[in-house]
Design a protein around this motif. Structure first.
Motif: not given
Length: 122
Positions: A69-72, A74-79, A92-93
């Motif tokens: 969930s944290a990795a997801s 973080a990816v959403q934050g980058v995108l 995180a991924v």
């Protein structure tokens, strides 16, 4: 002859270094310095004595889920352009991926062990 004794027998000392005068302890005796160090060794805490295996596996699964969930996030934050560095998202991924792979391997080993027990004849 093992390589260590071969090095001891050869009088090849690089750069003019002098050999160390190391006295080997007598077989079966423990040096007193090591005995005094044993008093400072702490035993591991037994905080998980009453914990069942299912609780352990449930906790491990929840930790893996939290990392994913944290990795997801973080990816959403980058995108979405939030202030999340790309390297943090990638870390995180990868951490979530390694955690998931470890969980799967533990499950596989448990399954193999169970199947081995079921094949045993009584």
């Amino acid at each position: 002859m093992d390589p260590i004794s071969g090095l001891r027998l050869a009088n090849i000392i690089p750069n003019g270094l002098q050999p160390l005068d190391v006295q080997a302890p007598k077989p079966g005796s423990i040096p007193t310095q090591e005995l005094s160090n044993l008093a400072s060794v702490k035993t591991p805490e037994t905080q998980n004595v009453g914990r069942s295996f299912s609780d352990f596996f449930t906790e491990m699964t929840q930790e893996v889920n939290a990392k994913q969930s944290a990795a997801s996030d973080a990816v959403q934050g980058v995108l979405s352009g939030q202030n999340v560095p790309l390297h943090r998202a990638m870390l995180a991924v990868e951490e979530a991926s390694v955690s998931f792979q470890l969980m799967v391997e533990v499950r596989n080993k448990l399954l193999e062990s169970y199947q081995e027990l079921m094949r045993m004849q009584i």
